[in-house]
Design a protein around this motif. Structure first.
Motif, PDB file in Angstrom:
ATOM      1  N   LYS A 202       0.831  -1.210   0.000  1.00 33.24           N
ATOM      2  CA  LYS A 202       0.000   0.000   0.000  1.00 33.24           C
ATOM      3  C   LYS A 202       0.864   1.258   0.000  1.00 33.24           C
ATOM      4  CE  LYS A 202      -4.172  -1.711   2.336  1.00 33.24           C
ATOM      5  NZ  LYS A 202      -5.023  -1.569   3.541  1.00 33.24           N
ATOM      6  N   ASN A 213      -5.929   3.775  -1.500  1.00 33.82           N
ATOM      7  CA  ASN A 213      -7.056   2.905  -1.140  1.00 33.82           C
ATOM      8  C   ASN A 213      -7.400   1.861  -2.200  1.00 33.82           C
ATOM      9  OD1 ASN A 213      -7.422   4.459   1.264  1.00 33.82           O
ATOM     10  ND2 ASN A 213      -8.522   5.988   0.046  1.00 33.82           N
ATOM     11  N   GLN A 216      -8.338  -2.910  -0.136  1.00 30.90           N
ATOM     12  CA  GLN A 216      -9.203  -2.706   1.017  1.00 30.90           C
ATOM     13  C   GLN A 216      -9.020  -3.828   2.036  1.00 30.90           C
ATOM     14  OE1 GLN A 216     -11.322   0.045   1.306  1.00 30.90           O
ATOM     15  NE2 GLN A 216     -10.241   0.713  -0.551  1.00 30.90           N
ATOM     16  N   THR A 217      -9.027  -3.452   3.313  1.00 35.17           N
ATOM     17  CA  THR A 217      -8.989  -4.433   4.395  1.00 35.17           C
ATOM     18  C   THR A 217     -10.411  -4.756   4.827  1.00 35.17           C
ATOM     19  OG1 THR A 217      -6.879  -3.567   5.203  1.00 35.17           O
ATOM     20  CG2 THR A 217      -8.170  -4.918   6.729  1.00 35.17           C
ATOM     21  N   VAL A 218     -10.762  -6.029   4.809  1.00 38.50           N
ATOM     22  CA  VAL A 218     -12.061  -6.477   5.310  1.00 38.50           C
ATOM     23  C   VAL A 218     -11.812  -7.015   6.710  1.00 38.50           C
ATOM     24  CG1 VAL A 218     -14.048  -7.982   4.945  1.00 38.50           C
ATOM     25  CG2 VAL A 218     -12.805  -7.043   2.980  1.00 38.50           C
ATOM     26  N   TYR A 223      -8.327  -9.339   2.638  1.00 34.84           N
ATOM     27  CA  TYR A 223      -8.075  -8.187   1.773  1.00 34.84           C
ATOM     28  C   TYR A 223      -8.740  -8.384   0.411  1.00 34.84           C
ATOM     29  CZ  TYR A 223      -4.411  -7.348   5.227  1.00 34.84           C
ATOM     30  OH  TYR A 223      -3.722  -7.151   6.399  1.00 34.84           O
ATOM     31  N   LYS A 224      -9.057  -7.245  -0.249  1.00 28.12           N
ATOM     32  CA  LYS A 224      -9.654  -7.317  -1.579  1.00 28.12           C
ATOM     33  C   LYS A 224      -9.419  -6.016  -2.331  1.00 28.12           C
ATOM     34  CE  LYS A 224     -14.239  -5.449  -0.439  1.00 28.12           C
ATOM     35  NZ  LYS A 224     -15.699  -5.650  -0.555  1.00 28.12           N
ATOM     36  N   ILE A 225      -9.674  -6.062  -3.639  1.00 26.74           N
ATOM     37  CA  ILE A 225      -9.768  -4.868  -4.475  1.00 26.74           C
ATOM     38  C   ILE A 225     -11.213  -4.768  -4.933  1.00 26.74           C
ATOM     39  CG2 ILE A 225      -9.125  -3.839  -6.693  1.00 26.74           C
ATOM     40  CD1 ILE A 225      -6.337  -4.952  -6.335  1.00 26.74           C
ATOM     41  N   GLU A 226     -11.825  -3.610  -4.753  1.00 20.43           N
ATOM     42  CA  GLU A 226     -13.241  -3.437  -5.076  1.00 20.43           C
ATOM     43  C   GLU A 226     -13.507  -3.665  -6.563  1.00 20.43           C
ATOM     44  OE1 GLU A 226     -15.628  -3.173  -3.131  1.00 20.43           O
ATOM     45  OE2 GLU A 226     -14.922  -2.325  -1.237  1.00 20.43           O
ATOM     46  N   TYR A 229     -12.995  -0.999  -9.487  1.00 25.52           N
ATOM     47  CA  TYR A 229     -11.675  -0.677 -10.006  1.00 25.52           C
ATOM     48  C   TYR A 229     -11.395  -1.473 -11.271  1.00 25.52           C
ATOM     49  CZ  TYR A 229     -10.399   1.970  -5.833  1.00 25.52           C
ATOM     50  OH  TYR A 229     -10.332   2.905  -4.832  1.00 25.52           O
TER      51      TYR A 229
END
Length: 229
Positions: A202, A213, A216-218, A223-226, A229
């Motif tokens: 990051k 950003n 993303q941290t869940v 973790y994920k990328i929305e 994007y």
């Protein structure tokens, strides 16, 4: 093509054992016994992976890790630390300095070979695809990450994590899943290693590409990328 490994170890007996074992496994190998020799060896030999002892004469493994991590031409070079320093703090420091794996002495040669194969095979399997997320281009074949002409130079582990998340936008990956994808199921690595690599990743994306950003941290999951994007 045969993979190239640089062994950096000042204990002559261990250096010779590692060299013999890796040559027998089919790798091209060269060695260095002093920290001051390493950067020249890398430039001349162009290794795919470095086995790096921390306690070296003239220039420590810590300093070498730092130099590799901060040199744009070397950041994609895979590094496995070999050391007797085995506390969790030592491991976290190693990962923070950019190491892709951390093996404590004494170690099993079979386990070390598994770790080497795991990292090198994942480098090969990552080739051939170009991904785009949030304006960030990920070129798996060239091991490049860039945005608007600016490049981010990532370690092997950081690149693999980013490429994996980008290829599965919207999917949440747990720490254990990322551990298996990056280091392999047969290799024991602490969950903290993933957190360290994600933080460094990051920071790189923000500082070098201005990509805020993206990952993303869940909380409590991973973790994920929305998807947008």
């Amino acid at each position: 093509m045969e993979k190239r490994i640089l062994i950096v170890e000042d204990e002559q007996e261990l250096q010779e054992l590692l060299e013999y074992t890796l040559v027998k496994e089919g790798y091209l190998v060269t060695t260095a016994g002093k920290g001051s020799e390493v950067l020249n060896r890398i430039e001349a030999f162009k290794p795919d992976l470095v086995l790096l002892d921390l306690m070296l004469p003239e220039l420590s493994g810590y300093e070498l890790c730092r130099k590799i991590e901060t040199d744009p031409n070397l950041r994609g070079l895979a590094v496995i630390i070999l050391t007797a320093k085995g506390t969790e703090t030592d491991r976290i420091t190693g990962f923070e300095l950019g190491a892709d794996d951390y093996v404590t002495k004494p170690f099993s040669l079979k386990e070390l070979i598994l770790r080497i194969k795991s990292i090198l095979s994942r480098t090969e399997r990552g080739k051939g695809a170009i991904l785009s997320v949030g304006g960030v281009i990920i070129d798996n074949q060239q091991h490049l990450v860039f945005k608007n002409g600016k490049k981010a130079y990532l370690t092997f582990a950081q690149f693999k994590i980013l490429s994996t998340l980008a290829a599965h936008k919207g999917r949440v990956f747990s720490r254990h899943q990322l551990l298996d994808l990056v280091w392999g199921e047969d290799v024991i690595v602490s969950d903290r290693a993933v957190d360290v690599q994600i933080k460094r990743l990051k920071d790189r994306l923000r500082q070098e590409l201005g990509a805020e950003n993206l990952i993303q941290t869940v909380r409590g999951v991973g973790y994920k990328i929305e998807p947008q994007y």
